[in-house]
Design a protein around this motif. Structure first.
Motif, PDB file in Angstrom:
ATOM      1  N   LYS A 308       0.762  -1.275   0.064  1.00 15.73           N
ATOM      2  CA  LYS A 308       0.158   0.080   0.089  1.00 15.73           C
ATOM      3  C   LYS A 308       1.122   1.163   0.042  1.00 15.73           C
ATOM      4  O   LYS A 308       0.457   2.193  -0.549  1.00 15.73           O
ATOM      5  CB  LYS A 308      -0.928  -0.027   1.192  1.00 15.73           C
ATOM      6  N   TYR A 311       1.929   1.994  -3.478  1.00 18.91           N
ATOM      7  CA  TYR A 311       0.684   2.276  -4.348  1.00 18.91           C
ATOM      8  C   TYR A 311       0.518   3.582  -3.992  1.00 18.91           C
ATOM      9  O   TYR A 311       0.204   4.742  -4.903  1.00 18.91           O
ATOM     10  CB  TYR A 311      -0.656   1.667  -4.020  1.00 18.91           C
ATOM     11  N   GLN A 312       0.245   4.168  -2.661  1.00 17.62           N
ATOM     12  CA  GLN A 312       0.093   5.540  -2.317  1.00 17.62           C
ATOM     13  C   GLN A 312       1.205   6.431  -2.673  1.00 17.62           C
ATOM     14  O   GLN A 312       1.136   7.499  -3.113  1.00 17.62           O
ATOM     15  CB  GLN A 312       0.166   5.686  -0.891  1.00 17.62           C
ATOM     16  N   LYS A 315       0.498   7.067  -6.271  1.00 16.29           N
ATOM     17  CA  LYS A 315      -1.131   7.615  -6.632  1.00 16.29           C
ATOM     18  C   LYS A 315      -1.111   8.698  -7.313  1.00 16.29           C
ATOM     19  O   LYS A 315      -2.043   8.780  -8.232  1.00 16.29           O
ATOM     20  CB  LYS A 315      -1.627   7.451  -5.088  1.00 16.29           C
ATOM     21  N   GLU A 319      -4.013   9.718 -10.754  1.00 18.29           N
ATOM     22  CA  GLU A 319      -4.797  11.009 -10.630  1.00 18.29           C
ATOM     23  C   GLU A 319      -5.001  11.621 -12.027  1.00 18.29           C
ATOM     24  O   GLU A 319      -4.111  12.045 -12.571  1.00 18.29           O
ATOM     25  CB  GLU A 319      -4.855  11.772  -9.475  1.00 18.29           C
ATOM     26  N   ASP A 326      -7.160   3.819  -9.833  1.00 16.30           N
ATOM     27  CA  ASP A 326      -6.969   4.492  -8.543  1.00 16.30           C
ATOM     28  C   ASP A 326      -7.993   3.944  -7.431  1.00 16.30           C
ATOM     29  O   ASP A 326      -7.761   3.480  -6.570  1.00 16.30           O
ATOM     30  CB  ASP A 326      -6.714   5.702  -8.771  1.00 16.30           C
ATOM     31  N   ALA A 327      -9.336   4.248  -8.309  1.00 13.44           N
ATOM     32  CA  ALA A 327     -10.437   3.861  -7.304  1.00 13.44           C
ATOM     33  C   ALA A 327     -10.549   2.403  -6.906  1.00 13.44           C
ATOM     34  O   ALA A 327     -10.596   2.238  -5.793  1.00 13.44           O
ATOM     35  CB  ALA A 327     -11.772   4.357  -7.997  1.00 13.44           C
ATOM     36  N   GLU A 330      -7.731   1.518  -4.298  1.00 11.22           N
ATOM     37  CA  GLU A 330      -8.223   2.269  -2.940  1.00 11.22           C
ATOM     38  C   GLU A 330      -9.200   1.183  -2.194  1.00 11.22           C
ATOM     39  O   GLU A 330      -9.179   0.835  -1.139  1.00 11.22           O
ATOM     40  CB  GLU A 330      -8.788   3.641  -3.222  1.00 11.22           C
ATOM     41  N   LYS A 331     -10.386   0.789  -3.028  1.00 12.04           N
ATOM     42  CA  LYS A 331     -11.418   0.188  -2.599  1.00 12.04           C
ATOM     43  C   LYS A 331     -11.008  -1.126  -2.186  1.00 12.04           C
ATOM     44  O   LYS A 331     -11.244  -1.789  -0.998  1.00 12.04           O
ATOM     45  CB  LYS A 331     -12.444  -0.033  -3.774  1.00 12.04           C
ATOM     46  N   THR A 334      -8.667  -1.317   1.139  1.00 15.80           N
ATOM     47  CA  THR A 334      -9.460  -1.049   2.261  1.00 15.80           C
ATOM     48  C   THR A 334     -10.372  -2.120   2.824  1.00 15.80           C
ATOM     49  O   THR A 334     -10.382  -2.704   3.718  1.00 15.80           O
ATOM     50  CB  THR A 334     -10.571   0.161   1.960  1.00 15.80           C
TER      51      THR A 334
END
Length: 383
Positions: A308, A311-312, A315, A319, A326-327, A330-331, A334
């Motif tokens: 993560k 990835y962050q 990120k 965008e 990206d979405a 993130e999903k 989580t």
């Protein structure tokens, strides 16, 4: 020992110590920069908030030890920006591009340990201003941030290994067991980097089942077997424990020294993130990694955190160019974290052998769901 208690800091995701940090008595600079006064036991920031955009921190070391200053993301783990080697009496600037969000400002006296932090908020950018950067700059920022993260994890791994090795060599099994899983998390977060040093990885992390005829069994899993001894196992002598402990410290020091010279490319970050999820799928979620201690879920958590972070850091490159990916990432991150959180037990997790076959299958499905979009990250960030 049925209950393994990791230190409370284990699940603060690398959070730095909250004590000794204030945000008053230091006025802001006339040029809009944020003043930071660092000492051996305090980290005083002139403000706890600033509008989004380019932030400039002027860091002055008024202590007797070399210091560092970090801007950390809201998880307390990902490094947004850092300035190192701020000697006593020296001032240095940290300039970062930061969008709206929650952060931590942190000093690390002596450049070791957990350091001192305080909450820092970046508000919406001022009217007419935009937080933007060209793609090459975003790529460099991502790799610089990840390089800093790897160095920090390697430093914490070295420090933790020394503490573990001391307890193990002394025969203090209670302390060694308490330190085992939490210290290994630093290794697991940067496992692809550690594995890239082909001479060190088998010495420090080889499992007994992986050994070829004639190979020596050393490192973490050798100590693990002695601490969680299987039936009919003969415990090590004091001399043997000391030998294992010395090898662990010596080679972890080599690992740390090598990370100081590393640099990365965006594709290495993305491929490393996928590699960490593969580690979960092939070892942690199967229970094969921690054969004797059954602390696989600690490793699972750390592998996922490392993926993560990569990835962050990448990120901003998604965008506006691949918002759908990206979405989805993130999903799914989580969602998988939520699945793993069901098995938290105090400051740690349940042991792997306490999970049912159905629970293991559900975790494996969550890993697969994240792994699929994560495999697309490399192509998206090197455009």
């Amino acid at each position: 020992m049925k209950k393994l208690l990791a230190p409370a800091a284990l699940f603060s995701l690398g959070a730095l110590v909250l004590s000794g940090c204030t945000d008053n008595n230091v006025s802001a600079a006339s040029d809009g920069s944020i003043n930071v006064v660092a000492t051996d036991d305090s980290c005083t920031v002139s403000t706890d908030n600033a509008p989004g955009g380019t932030l400039k921190f002027n860091v002055k070391n008024e202590g007797s030890k070399i210091n560092e200053f970090y801007l950390l993301a809201d998880d307390g783990l990902r490094i947004v920006g850092e300035v190192e080697n701020v000697g006593p009496g020296v001032s240095r600037d940290l300039v970062v591009l930061a969008p709206e969000g929650s952060y931590f400002a942190a000093c690390k006296p002596g450049m070791v340990g957990d350091g001192i932090r305080s909450a820092f908020t970046v508000t919406a950018a001022a009217d007419g201003q935009q937080v933007s950067a060209d793609r090459a700059t975003l790529q460099k920022t991502a790799t610089d941030q990840y390089t800093a993260y790897v160095k920090d994890q390697a430093e914490q791994l070295l420090r933790g290994t020394k503490d573990f090795a001391e307890a193990f060599a002394a025969g203090d099994e209670k302390t060694a067991k308490q330190l085992y899983a939490s210290t290994r998390m630093h290794w697991e977060r940067i496992e692809p980097v550690a594995e890239s040093f082909g001479d060190l990885d088998p010495i420090l992390d080889a499992r007994e089942a992986d050994l070829a005829e004639g190979d020596q069994f050393t490192g973490w899993h050798r100590a693990e077997k002695d601490l969680w001894a299987p039936e009919n196992y003969t415990k090590m002598t004091e001399k043997q424990r000391q030998q294992i402990a010395d090898v662990m410290v010596e080679n972890t020091q080599k690992l740390y020294d090598r990370t100081l010279k590393l640099s990365f490319t965006p594709d290495q970050l993305a491929n490393g993130a996928k590699s960490l999820l593969d580690e979960v799928a092939t070892g942690k979620v199967t229970g094969e990694e921690e054969t004797f201690s059954h602390t696989d879920l600690w490793d699972f958590q750390a592998n996922m955190e490392g993926a993560k972070i990569a990835y962050q850091d990448l990120k901003p490159l998604l965008e506006g160019t691949d918002d759908k990916l990206d979405a989805q990432l993130e999903k799914n991150f989580t969602s998988l974290q939520g699945q793993l959180d069901q098995y938290r037990d105090g400051d740690g997790f349940k042991y792997y052998d306490e999970l049912s076959t159905k629970q293991v299958q559900e975790l494996a499905a969550g890993v697969d769901a994240l792994s699929e979009p994560l495999s697309k990250l490399t192509a998206a960030v090197i455009k």
